[in-house]
Scaffold this motif. Sequence first.
Motif, PDB file in Angstrom:
ATOM      1  N   ARG A  55       1.312   4.744 -13.799  1.00  0.00           N
ATOM      2  CA  ARG A  55       1.927   3.502 -13.309  1.00  0.00           C
ATOM      3  C   ARG A  55       1.904   3.355 -11.790  1.00  0.00           C
ATOM      4  O   ARG A  55       2.593   2.504 -11.246  1.00  0.00           O
ATOM      5  CB  ARG A  55       3.351   3.398 -13.835  1.00  0.00           C
ATOM      6  CG  ARG A  55       4.258   4.496 -13.324  1.00  0.00           C
ATOM      7  CD  ARG A  55       5.638   4.289 -13.867  1.00  0.00           C
ATOM      8  NE  ARG A  55       6.632   4.845 -12.954  1.00  0.00           N
ATOM      9  CZ  ARG A  55       7.930   4.788 -13.175  1.00  0.00           C
ATOM     10  NH1 ARG A  55       8.384   4.206 -14.246  1.00  0.00           N
ATOM     11  NH2 ARG A  55       8.775   5.313 -12.319  1.00  0.00           N
ATOM     12  N   HIS A  56       1.111   4.175 -11.114  1.00  0.00           N
ATOM     13  CA  HIS A  56       1.006   4.066  -9.657  1.00  0.00           C
ATOM     14  C   HIS A  56      -0.415   3.757  -9.211  1.00  0.00           C
ATOM     15  O   HIS A  56      -1.349   4.446  -9.575  1.00  0.00           O
ATOM     16  CB  HIS A  56       1.466   5.365  -8.983  1.00  0.00           C
ATOM     17  CG  HIS A  56       2.951   5.561  -9.030  1.00  0.00           C
ATOM     18  ND1 HIS A  56       3.563   6.321  -9.991  1.00  0.00           N
ATOM     19  CD2 HIS A  56       3.938   5.071  -8.239  1.00  0.00           C
ATOM     20  CE1 HIS A  56       4.887   6.302  -9.790  1.00  0.00           C
ATOM     21  NE2 HIS A  56       5.142   5.545  -8.733  1.00  0.00           N
ATOM     22  N   LEU A  57      -0.521   2.735  -8.395  1.00  0.00           N
ATOM     23  CA  LEU A  57      -1.759   2.420  -7.698  1.00  0.00           C
ATOM     24  C   LEU A  57      -1.500   2.683  -6.224  1.00  0.00           C
ATOM     25  O   LEU A  57      -0.342   2.726  -5.798  1.00  0.00           O
ATOM     26  CB  LEU A  57      -2.114   0.944  -7.891  1.00  0.00           C
ATOM     27  CG  LEU A  57      -2.459   0.490  -9.317  1.00  0.00           C
ATOM     28  CD1 LEU A  57      -2.404  -1.027  -9.417  1.00  0.00           C
ATOM     29  CD2 LEU A  57      -3.837   0.998  -9.710  1.00  0.00           C
TER      30      LEU A  57
ATOM     31  N   PHE B  48       0.848  -1.199   0.000  1.00  0.00           N
ATOM     32  CA  PHE B  48       0.000   0.000   0.000  1.00  0.00           C
ATOM     33  C   PHE B  48       0.876   1.239   0.000  1.00  0.00           C
ATOM     34  O   PHE B  48       1.802   1.335   0.815  1.00  0.00           O
ATOM     35  CB  PHE B  48      -0.890   0.001   1.241  1.00  0.00           C
ATOM     36  CG  PHE B  48      -1.709  -1.253   1.372  1.00  0.00           C
ATOM     37  CD1 PHE B  48      -2.972  -1.324   0.826  1.00  0.00           C
ATOM     38  CD2 PHE B  48      -1.200  -2.377   2.023  1.00  0.00           C
ATOM     39  CE1 PHE B  48      -3.728  -2.487   0.920  1.00  0.00           C
ATOM     40  CE2 PHE B  48      -1.939  -3.552   2.126  1.00  0.00           C
ATOM     41  CZ  PHE B  48      -3.203  -3.600   1.580  1.00  0.00           C
ATOM     42  N   ARG B  49       0.601   2.154  -0.887  1.00  0.00           N
ATOM     43  CA  ARG B  49       1.380   3.389  -0.901  1.00  0.00           C
ATOM     44  C   ARG B  49       0.463   4.558  -1.212  1.00  0.00           C
ATOM     45  O   ARG B  49      -0.266   4.535  -2.211  1.00  0.00           O
ATOM     46  CB  ARG B  49       2.504   3.316  -1.941  1.00  0.00           C
ATOM     47  CG  ARG B  49       3.479   2.199  -1.596  1.00  0.00           C
ATOM     48  CD  ARG B  49       4.713   2.224  -2.447  1.00  0.00           C
ATOM     49  NE  ARG B  49       5.510   1.035  -2.160  1.00  0.00           N
ATOM     50  CZ  ARG B  49       6.699   0.790  -2.666  1.00  0.00           C
ATOM     51  NH1 ARG B  49       7.254   1.660  -3.499  1.00  0.00           N
ATOM     52  NH2 ARG B  49       7.355  -0.315  -2.358  1.00  0.00           N
ATOM     53  N   ALA B  50       0.510   5.554  -0.344  1.00  0.00           N
ATOM     54  CA  ALA B  50      -0.328   6.740  -0.539  1.00  0.00           C
ATOM     55  C   ALA B  50       0.332   7.616  -1.603  1.00  0.00           C
ATOM     56  O   ALA B  50       0.916   8.647  -1.303  1.00  0.00           O
ATOM     57  CB  ALA B  50      -0.479   7.484   0.781  1.00  0.00           C
ATOM     58  N   GLU B  51       0.236   7.172  -2.849  1.00  0.00           N
ATOM     59  CA  GLU B  51       0.861   7.883  -3.967  1.00  0.00           C
ATOM     60  C   GLU B  51       0.030   9.117  -4.276  1.00  0.00           C
ATOM     61  O   GLU B  51      -1.108   9.003  -4.702  1.00  0.00           O
ATOM     62  CB  GLU B  51       0.925   6.977  -5.209  1.00  0.00           C
ATOM     63  CG  GLU B  51       1.601   5.637  -4.997  1.00  0.00           C
ATOM     64  CD  GLU B  51       3.127   5.735  -5.046  1.00  0.00           C
ATOM     65  OE1 GLU B  51       3.643   6.857  -5.198  1.00  0.00           O
ATOM     66  OE2 GLU B  51       3.782   4.677  -4.925  1.00  0.00           O
ATOM     67  N   LYS B  52       0.619  10.267  -4.097  1.00  0.00           N
ATOM     68  CA  LYS B  52      -0.183  11.483  -4.280  1.00  0.00           C
ATOM     69  C   LYS B  52      -0.160  11.992  -5.713  1.00  0.00           C
ATOM     70  O   LYS B  52      -1.038  12.721  -6.132  1.00  0.00           O
ATOM     71  CB  LYS B  52       0.267  12.569  -3.306  1.00  0.00           C
ATOM     72  CG  LYS B  52      -0.351  12.328  -1.924  1.00  0.00           C
ATOM     73  CD  LYS B  52       0.543  12.793  -0.788  1.00  0.00           C
ATOM     74  CE  LYS B  52       0.256  11.977   0.471  1.00  0.00           C
ATOM     75  NZ  LYS B  52       1.475  11.546   1.150  1.00  0.00           N
TER      76      LYS B  52
HETATM   77 MG    MG Z   1       7.588   4.999  -5.555  1.00  0.00          MG
END
Ligand code: MG
Length: 443
Positions: A230-232, A221-225
């Motif tokens: 290519r980011h979930l 899990f990553r809180a990609e802002k």
């Molecule tokens: Mg990254």
Amino acid sequence: MIITLLSNINYSDFKMANYLIKDIINDNYLNEEVILKGWVYRIRGSNKRIFLLLRDPSNIIQCVIEKESDESLYKLAKKITIESSIEISGVVKKDERSPIGYELHIKKLKIIGLAEPFPITKDQSIEYLLDKRHLWLRSRKLISIMKIRSTVLQSAREWFNKNGFIEVSTPMIITAACEGGATLFNLNYFNHKAYLTQSSQLYLEALIYSLGRVYVIAPSFRAEKSRTVRHLTEFWHLEAEQPFCDNEQNMKYQEELIEYIIKSVREINKNELKILNRDKLPEIKKPFPRIKYDEAIETLQKKGVNIMWGNDLGTEEEKILTLNNRLPIFIYNYPKKVKGFYHKPDDNNPEVVNCADLLAPEGHGEIIGGGQRIHDKELLIKRIKEENLDINEYEWYIDLRKYGTVPHSGFGLGVERVIKWICGLDHIRDAIPFPRTINRVYP
Ligand code: MG
Ligand code: ATP
């Protein structure tokens, strides 16, 4: 609600056989009567006959009902709507115009669930389709991708098992972060602070001491802002860790694994690749080119990209580096500043670490991040402090360096990134059934 509409046929033995379309589209079944169950993909009709495309998990077949041969059957078929579930019995016939070479002449029909008007039609916006993802998953494109996804996971497991890796399970609720605070999801854990894990790596490192080579396939899990293609925020992470292993051997494992996955998909998913217009996915053979980070920066600068030594490579830079490649490439020896605290500094230049990212060709970019870990206790403590991490949370991790420490390496592969590349997708969201991104947690 399930509506059952029966025509005046005796169904006594109707539910017995369970064929899939893929089983019956061959000459062994020519002129035989078979039973199929599935969903109505398309309907076309005239006042003489009805053509109905039946979809089941294996394929789509055209089925015909002639008014002349059975009027009550024809009337029943007239009621059918798109995506209704049905059970049919029919005779297999050759059909030269059909992409699968056969069609079915229906003898009996049972409507199991009459569908309301299906909300997905042509030319709808991406946002609308994402709102209706639970239904959109029935599309040919998504069905094909999900089958390829299954092969990717299956073949990866196969490769690991053949190569002496043991599959393990690791916690998703954690307290010691792996990839830096910026993308951590906080959790209120009975009034204690906890996080959703960004990677299982630290736990895999603990398991190599008892099990040797290990791997895990689990969500990270990553809180990609930032919004990128290519980011979930929730992705499936295939991670491996090997004791007595340096970065060079680590890269060799990755090459073999990727070669094996691509070979499996090319063999098993020919039809799906065709549907996705991806039948040209080339064979991938090791070794993959290896490019030093320094050299990658120079190449980018020569191409006019505004980047300096010490910067991380992002989506755009990786796109430029891989756009015209046929093979994946390794970029190795990144500056320690852009990588996690646990990476082992290079013996000749401690400003860079013994790591490598694997970038997929055709502009897709990073699919694996990996490298050798610090196995020296004092150095690890120094790096944790330098990164201003809470040393107490890493006590157990430091412990691993106290009791029989060994040089070890590992890597993390983004399952959806690999699928995006294999399927030639523009966006990573279609590589997973229910994507989670910065602005979407529904459905
Ligand atoms: Mg990254
Ligand atoms: P990026 O620079 O693209 O954000 P990263 O350096 O943060 O990637 P790692 O921490 O090395 O990535 O994670 C290992 C692998 O997990 C990556 O190579 C990638 O394939 C995958 N991955 C990382 N973050 C995501 C994400 N937000 N969504 C999907 N996959 C991801």
